[in-house]
Design a protein around this motif. Sequence first.
Motif, PDB file in Angstrom:
ATOM      1  N   ASN A  81       0.814  -1.229   0.000  1.00 30.78           N
ATOM      2  CA  ASN A  81       0.000   0.000   0.000  1.00 30.78           C
ATOM      3  C   ASN A  81       0.842   1.272   0.000  1.00 30.78           C
ATOM      4  O   ASN A  81       0.300   2.377  -0.053  1.00 30.78           O
ATOM      5  N   LYS A 110       2.340   2.655   2.403  1.00 28.63           N
ATOM      6  CA  LYS A 110       2.109   3.441   3.611  1.00 28.63           C
ATOM      7  C   LYS A 110       2.685   2.720   4.827  1.00 28.63           C
ATOM      8  O   LYS A 110       2.794   1.497   4.850  1.00 28.63           O
ATOM      9  N   ASN A 151       1.137   2.789   7.739  1.00 31.30           N
ATOM     10  CA  ASN A 151      -0.015   2.266   8.470  1.00 31.30           C
ATOM     11  C   ASN A 151      -0.735   1.199   7.658  1.00 31.30           C
ATOM     12  O   ASN A 151      -1.145   1.435   6.516  1.00 31.30           O
ATOM     13  N   GLY A 152      -0.905   0.035   8.267  1.00 34.17           N
ATOM     14  CA  GLY A 152      -1.672  -1.034   7.631  1.00 34.17           C
ATOM     15  C   GLY A 152      -0.957  -1.704   6.477  1.00 34.17           C
ATOM     16  O   GLY A 152       0.204  -1.430   6.168  1.00 34.17           O
ATOM     17  N   ASP A 177      -5.284   1.545   9.930  1.00 30.83           N
ATOM     18  CA  ASP A 177      -4.988   2.748   9.151  1.00 30.83           C
ATOM     19  C   ASP A 177      -4.492   3.894  10.028  1.00 30.83           C
ATOM     20  O   ASP A 177      -4.057   4.926   9.503  1.00 30.83           O
TER      21      ASP A 177
END
Length: 571
Positions: free
Chosen positions: A135, A137, A139-140, A183
């Motif tokens: 992703n 990112k 987060n997550g 998230d």
Amino acid sequence: DGSAKLAAVAAKAGEATRRVVVRPDALRQRLLGFGGSMTESSAQLIHCSPDRERILDALFLPPPAGVGMSCLRLCVGASDFATEYYNYQPTPDSCFDMSRENAVLLPVLRSAKARNPALTLVASPWTAPEWMKENGKANGGRLSQSKHNAYACYLMRYLSGMEELGFPIAALALQNECWHSADSAPTMLLDPEETKSLAGVLVPMLRQNGIATQILAHDHNYDLAEKATALMRAAGNLVDGTAWHAYGGHPRVLEDFVKEFPQHEVFFFEQTAHGQSNFGGDLGWALEHLYFGSLQHGSRSVLHWNVALDPRNGPRLESTCPTCRGLVTVDPAGGFQEEPEYTLLGHFAGVLPSGSVMVDVENVDGVEVVAGISPSGAMGMVLRSRDAGGAVELVVGEEPGGVVELPENSVVSVVLPSGGWRVPRPAPPFLAQPVQSPVRFPSRFYLKSFHGTWVAAHGESSDAYQSDVNEPGAWELWRAVPAGNRLFVLQSLAHSTFLHQGGSRSALQHLACFASALRLVVRVTAEAEGRIQVNLVADQGSLGMPEKRGDGPYLKQDNGSGWESFWVVAG
């Protein structure tokens, strides 16, 4: 009720209504220790506090000055308790850089280790760098399939870097809370096949580089034991054990788990307290879910979450746990408060120091006991009264250990001076730690095995083989070429080639993160009175071992028969 926190009491003689029998010959797990997580938030509060020295004394000095904290968990990069998100390699082209830790973490670790030289460190990552994830990112999400090699290299560099700084990591969990993706905070999923794949790359990489850190899976809750079982069935012997949290479920699930995986080790890595403290209730819950619950099922550690937080339960990243409480609450303006978990930790760390070996105990109704033999030979015990209490007789083997008065619903720690109890010396890890001091090899030397044979270069091929000659000659002469991380490779003086197992002859290729072939690497294991003893580290971390005289000319791989060492003989 908190009215006698860690108060000293004398043993007494007299009548006892119950008897607890300790079996000093029934040895169990060796402890890494008791403690918590030194997050960036905790380190900053401690380092910047005007009461810094008092806080460090209270945490790391042995009783009665402190609680003798003996194990810390570190975060590989940022956790949710940091002043901001960060990692050590923000882009694929950037250099791996741990310099951020120079600000607060490393000074606190140095001060802690000065107070408790036996302090042991473990670590967990919260996420891979964003460019390694699907992703993109922090987060997550999950690790990109194409980035398993890159992430393994990242983790290896962290472990190598910490060791070079004087802080070797005893155990690394592959992923904190590997079943949790959010998230709102640094997190990452790591399922069984991903765990197997990542460990399959990382473990050989560590062994090539002489890093003895144990690799752990799961690092998550008791109520996810079925998923932990799936992880272990997939990863098998690529990992050394599992780490556990208590945010869900009960430690009784470990009973079946350790039966299925008896050769793998168990660690308890995290649990936080929440909100305003309730001394009796908080201690009772932690005793059941953290201490007795995990230690009785073989855990080598009991670790709380943040060592220190401020009165507002921070500093922390936005949208993370607003009620998490530290072992101590530190006011940035000055002063600190010891929370109930601090007191409980002192009961265990104070009598069961790092390196203690737990032993079997015959518990009785209303009294729960854990016991272990410390490295000094003393017997440490922690007793918990679940009822009205009373006098309890202690018996160690067949010998009387005295009578202890247990108040109602209390915890009492006991140390019995050495009674001739002995524990075996710690078995060396699969890949023993290199010696810490610089090593000076002779400019040219021979390698002599315990069988009296010599390591020789086989012509231009430079494969390892043993020479059965009485006096070594040119083909047995070597020089040591430094290869970083206190490792060396061997160059034949007769052929100018490098000792290896096959593939390219490049001397330093084994240090590359994505090497396809492993070289034989020299690791120093002992140095005394001018003599140097070494191992030849071979494929998958196994050790090069000579056959006995007459059994064959080539070195074979071995994993611990005791014949894998060679002496350096000046040429």
